[in-house]
Design a protein around this motif. Structure first.
Motif, PDB file in Angstrom:
ATOM      1  N   ASN A 228       5.353 -13.222 -74.302  1.00 12.69           N
ATOM      2  CA  ASN A 228       4.450 -13.470 -73.174  1.00 12.69           C
ATOM      3  C   ASN A 228       5.111 -13.163 -71.839  1.00 12.69           C
ATOM      4  O   ASN A 228       4.452 -12.680 -70.922  1.00 12.69           O
TER       5      ASN A 228
ATOM      6  N   ILE B 113      -0.334  -6.080 -74.648  1.00 13.83           N
ATOM      7  CA  ILE B 113      -0.235  -6.895 -75.854  1.00 13.83           C
ATOM      8  C   ILE B 113       1.150  -6.695 -76.440  1.00 13.83           C
ATOM      9  O   ILE B 113       1.598  -5.555 -76.600  1.00 13.83           O
TER      10      ILE B 113
ATOM     11  N   TRP C 158      -5.610  -1.324 -72.314  1.00 11.11           N
ATOM     12  CA  TRP C 158      -4.629  -2.046 -73.109  1.00 11.11           C
ATOM     13  C   TRP C 158      -3.461  -1.166 -73.526  1.00 11.11           C
ATOM     14  O   TRP C 158      -3.636  -0.040 -73.962  1.00 11.11           O
TER      15      TRP C 158
ATOM     16  N   GLY D  87      -3.913  -4.323 -69.276  1.00 12.22           N
ATOM     17  CA  GLY D  87      -3.514  -5.368 -70.197  1.00 12.22           C
ATOM     18  C   GLY D  87      -2.358  -4.924 -71.075  1.00 12.22           C
ATOM     19  O   GLY D  87      -2.254  -3.750 -71.427  1.00 12.22           O
TER      20      GLY D  87
ATOM     21  N   THR E 156      -7.196 -12.974 -78.004  1.00 12.38           N
ATOM     22  CA  THR E 156      -6.639 -12.548 -79.289  1.00 12.38           C
ATOM     23  C   THR E 156      -7.561 -11.535 -79.966  1.00 12.38           C
ATOM     24  O   THR E 156      -7.119 -10.744 -80.798  1.00 12.38           O
TER      25      THR E 156
ATOM     26  N   VAL F 264      -0.122  -1.566 -76.117  1.00 13.22           N
ATOM     27  CA  VAL F 264       0.370  -2.416 -77.201  1.00 13.22           C
ATOM     28  C   VAL F 264       1.843  -2.130 -77.451  1.00 13.22           C
ATOM     29  O   VAL F 264       2.240  -0.977 -77.643  1.00 13.22           O
TER      30      VAL F 264
ATOM     31  N   ARG G 109      -3.227 -18.767 -74.183  1.00 11.70           N
ATOM     32  CA  ARG G 109      -3.495 -17.333 -74.359  1.00 11.70           C
ATOM     33  C   ARG G 109      -4.478 -17.067 -75.494  1.00 11.70           C
ATOM     34  O   ARG G 109      -4.578 -15.942 -75.974  1.00 11.70           O
TER      35      ARG G 109
ATOM     36  N   ALA H 122       4.897  -9.417 -71.381  1.00 14.00           N
ATOM     37  CA  ALA H 122       3.546  -9.010 -71.004  1.00 14.00           C
ATOM     38  C   ALA H 122       3.227  -9.396 -69.562  1.00 14.00           C
ATOM     39  O   ALA H 122       2.656  -8.597 -68.804  1.00 14.00           O
TER      40      ALA H 122
ATOM     41  N   ALA I  49      -6.419  -7.992 -79.820  1.00 18.80           N
ATOM     42  CA  ALA I  49      -5.203  -7.599 -80.530  1.00 18.80           C
ATOM     43  C   ALA I  49      -5.414  -7.396 -82.022  1.00 18.80           C
ATOM     44  O   ALA I  49      -4.645  -6.661 -82.653  1.00 18.80           O
TER      45      ALA I  49
ATOM     46  N   TRP J  69       0.189 -11.756 -74.726  1.00 16.94           N
ATOM     47  CA  TRP J  69      -0.614 -10.787 -73.979  1.00 16.94           C
ATOM     48  C   TRP J  69      -0.742 -11.251 -72.534  1.00 16.94           C
ATOM     49  O   TRP J  69      -0.551 -12.422 -72.213  1.00 16.94           O
ATOM     50  N   SER J  70      -1.109 -10.310 -71.679  1.00 17.33           N
ATOM     51  CA  SER J  70      -1.361 -10.633 -70.285  1.00 17.33           C
ATOM     52  C   SER J  70      -2.221  -9.533 -69.682  1.00 17.33           C
ATOM     53  O   SER J  70      -2.358  -8.456 -70.276  1.00 17.33           O
ATOM     54  N   THR J  71      -2.809  -9.802 -68.523  1.00 18.04           N
ATOM     55  CA  THR J  71      -3.577  -8.789 -67.806  1.00 18.04           C
ATOM     56  C   THR J  71      -3.207  -8.823 -66.327  1.00 18.04           C
ATOM     57  O   THR J  71      -2.776  -9.846 -65.802  1.00 18.04           O
TER      58      THR J  71
END
Length: 246
Positions: free
Chosen positions: A221, A189, A32, A187, A62, A34, A58, A224, A65, A164-166
């Protein structure tokens, strides 16, 4: 037949346990990054109540985060069969649940919207964090309603946008383009700048705040998504909206 099976408490408990475990796996195995952390930290360090907006598609990650040592989180869940499962998932992650949803104008059945709003006010004023999906539960995708900004006006709490996204994910062809992250990826955030709403905000001020939240959530978003996959899920076309609708 399928509905009756899913309505069974043991089946719901099994589904919830599997989903909660999967969320923990993704959280632990994703690398992750951030961004915009300063926006969230200002709310965390205050110790006061805070509202967090995240798009319906999404909601799953959460948990990655929100730290465990800051304001205790709660989430608004609809009074539905699916909501029963999500409530059990939330319990696994020690997230409080407030049941209810906005009234469907096409139906007459009250779904606990007013009582849920009062519970949310009490939760935030008591120093908790309240997570809402501004485009839920029926969309349109990534278009904010007025519910979150009305809660911010009622409580005086800042309204944080979370994206967020991956890199490894399945994007469903549902109305919300639900994102199912896969383990062992990258990922990102993104915390958006908080929206502040005064207690005396009128109809025009609420609409301005709603539009600001929507724009910041879309941007978070998109940032991300582009960082993780090089392409972003886009918002549904802007509908003709009733600005007085919650």
């Amino acid at each position: 037949m399928l509905k009756s099976i899913v309505s069974s408490p043991p089946v719901q408990a099994l589904i919830a346990a599997l989903l909660a475990g999967y969320m923990s796996l993704v959280k632990a195995t994703t690398r992750w990054e951030v961004r915009g952390l300063e926006h969230a930290q200002s709310a965390w360090t205050s110790g006061d109540g805070v509202i967090c907006g995240v798009w319906h598609g999404r909601i799953l990650m959460t948990i990655a985060a929100w730290p465990k040592n800051v304001q205790p989180p709660a989430i608004l869940i609809s009074r539905s069969r699916e909501g029963d499962v999500v409530t059990k998932v939330a319990s696994h992650h020690k997230v409080e649940v407030i049941r209810g949803s906005s009234r469907n104008k096409k139906k007459t059945k009250e779904k606990g919207g007013l009582s849920a709003f009062r519970e949310m006010v009490r939760w935030v004023e008591g120093g908790g964090a309240m997570a809402l999906t501004p485009d839920g539960p029926r969309g349109p995708r990534m278009r904010a309603g007025l519910g979150a900004v009305k809660l911010a006006r009622a409580t005086g709490a800042p309204l944080l946008g979370l994206g967020w996204s991956t890199s490894n994910a399945i994007i469903f062809k549902s109305w919300d383009r639900f994102v199912l992250p896969l383990p062992f990826g990258k990922g990102v955030i993104v915390w958006a700048e908080p929206v502040e709403i005064g207690a005396d905000a009128d109809k025009d001020a609420l609409e301005t705040a709603r539009a600001t939240l929507e724009a910041r959530l879309i941007a978070a978003n998109m940032e991300a998504d582009l960082a993780c996959r090089g392409e972003a899920v886009t918002a549904a076309p802007k509908p003709g909206r009733d600005k007085d609708a919650a």
